[in-house]
Design an enzyme around this catalytic site. Structure first.
Site, PDB file in Angstrom:
ATOM      1  N   HIS A  81      66.924  77.287  31.015  1.00 12.02           N
ATOM      2  CA  HIS A  81      65.168  76.646  31.535  1.00 12.02           C
ATOM      3  C   HIS A  81      65.264  75.479  30.084  1.00 12.02           C
ATOM      4  O   HIS A  81      65.430  76.396  28.644  1.00 12.02           O
ATOM      5  CB  HIS A  81      65.011  77.786  31.594  1.00 12.02           C
ATOM      6  N   GLU A  84      63.545  77.236  26.561  1.00 10.24           N
ATOM      7  CA  GLU A  84      63.476  79.533  26.340  1.00 10.24           C
ATOM      8  C   GLU A  84      64.189  78.542  24.438  1.00 10.24           C
ATOM      9  O   GLU A  84      65.892  78.556  24.555  1.00 10.24           O
ATOM     10  CB  GLU A  84      64.928  79.592  26.950  1.00 10.24           C
ATOM     11  N   HIS A 175      69.006  83.723  27.709  1.00  9.56           N
ATOM     12  CA  HIS A 175      67.866  83.209  28.051  1.00  9.56           C
ATOM     13  C   HIS A 175      66.900  83.725  27.024  1.00  9.56           C
ATOM     14  O   HIS A 175      66.451  84.927  26.667  1.00  9.56           O
ATOM     15  CB  HIS A 175      67.301  83.537  29.207  1.00  9.56           C
ATOM     16  N   GLU A 239      68.595  88.054  28.877  1.00  8.41           N
ATOM     17  CA  GLU A 239      67.294  87.491  27.881  1.00  8.41           C
ATOM     18  C   GLU A 239      67.313  88.334  26.629  1.00  8.41           C
ATOM     19  O   GLU A 239      67.086  89.711  26.619  1.00  8.41           O
ATOM     20  CB  GLU A 239      66.342  88.152  28.976  1.00  8.41           C
TER      21      GLU A 239
END
Ligand SMILES: [Zn+2]
Length: 359
Positions: A81, A84, A175, A239
């Site tokens: 993404h 990010e 991420h 994450e």
């Protein structure tokens, strides 16, 4: 082709149409540019004289240290993404240290900056969410990310196909999340059916500062699931906190994973400890799917991931139906309704006992 200032991220974002392949010999390893945003490190087996010393009897000895090639092939991907940025900056620093010869890889390594075009725009994606397009799912979409998904699958396939049979195959896809989270750093584990969870992997990510793990309940079309399903890699989507623009990340927040990855790259070993015992584990029990334009989630915009609900709470509703919380304590991660009808609007999760996973 050399990378100016050994700054792979700046180099990638500056020349988006540069798909040249090239390789440069750095002495103890070779670096191959595979195309835009993809670098491969191939260490050479070495036996080198690292100096001479004189022993007690006055005889000069050559001290030989062996830089050993460890049987690990590791993919680290960041920026799937484009907004990010934190993991991109973190991994760029690791790459820079390798290119500067301050960090010496003993393992095979594939570094991927996932979506450079979106990164330049500071956006999550250009046309479609890249992390839904793997395992052939790109066939159902059109847009810039379709070509990128095909290219990244191709790079990963070549990397793992060239790995010797005894290599441990790893893929960590890093991420940052759109919203805050009760557990700031958490990992998503691929769906493995009846197979066993790998304690070494859980232990490693716990040591890397990961506080919680979500166990997927079905196959997906994410990048990490692709490496697991197609190449038998141990893989996680990880994450690492909240999205910030380039230059606004506090890289000290990533210190534990920074240390863990560097140690893995240098020694081929996964740091571990008993810390995984206190890591929270959740299983995904349902996917929320946006089923109509009027679909809505009954949660505040600033609600953190992992916030628990009471039983019977109406979590989502539309003209087609509704989703009601089945058990007190169930919670939601990745809630998001700003996406096309038919796509995933969140995951409903339930805590499970950590110790039951490995017995
Ligand atoms: Zn992401």
């Amino acid at each position: 082709m050399m990378i100016p200032d050994n700054d792979f991220l700046a180099h990638t974002l500056k020349a988006l149409d540069n798909n040249d392949r090239a390789s440069v010999d750095y002495g103890s390893f070779i670096v191959v540019t595979e195309g835009l945003g993809v670098l491969r490190f191939e260490p050479k087996y070495q036996s080198e004289a690292s100096g001479a010393s004189v022993d007690q009897s006055g005889i000069e000895r050559i001290v030989v240290s062996k830089t050993k090639f460890q049987p690990v092939s590791l993919v680290i991907s960041v920026g799937i993404h484009g907004n990010e940025t934190g993991p991109m900056e973190l991994v760029n620093q690791i790459v820079k240290d390798m290119l500067n010869q301050d960090l010496s890889p003993s393992i095979r390594l594939l570094i991927i900056i996932g979506n450079p075009h979106a990164a330049v725009k500071g956006e999550r994606f250009c046309d479609v969410n890249l992390n839904r397009l793997f395992l052939g799912a790109h066939k159902n979409y059109i847009g810039r990310e379709v070509k990128r998904a095909i290219f990244l699958e191709h790079c990963v396939t070549r990397f793992f196909d060239e790995a010797p049979a005894n290599h441990t195959r790893l893929h960590y896809d890093l991420h940052t999340a759109i919203r805050g989270s009760k557990y700031k750093k958490f990992a998503v584990h691929p769906y493995i059916g009846n197979k066993r969870y790998n304690l070494t992997q859980f232990s490693f990510i716990a040591e890397c500062g990961i506080e919680a793990v979500l166990l997927s309940h079905q196959p997906t079309t994410t990048f990490s699931y692709y490496s697991y399903a197609e190449h038998d890699a141990q893989a996680f989507t990880i994450e690492l906190g909240k999205v910030h623009p380039f230059g606004r990340n506090d890289l000290s927040e990533f210190e534990a994973i920074n240390v863990g990855l560097r140690s893995l790259i240098e020694t081929g070993a996964l740091v571990s400890s008993e810390r995984y015992v206190s890591m929270k584990v959740f299983k995904v029990i349902d996917s929320l799917v946006k089923d109509s334009d009027g679909y809505r989630l009954n949660i505040p915009d600033d609600m953190e991931n992992f916030t628990p609900f009471d039983k019977a709470t109406v979590l989502a509703e539309s003209d087609k139906g509704r989703y009601v919380i089945k058990q007190t304590g169930d919670s939601v991660v990745f809630p998001n309704v700003n996406l096309p009808v038919g796509q995933r609007a969140g995951l409903v999760i339930r805590e499970v006992k950590n110790k039951d996973l490995f017995s």
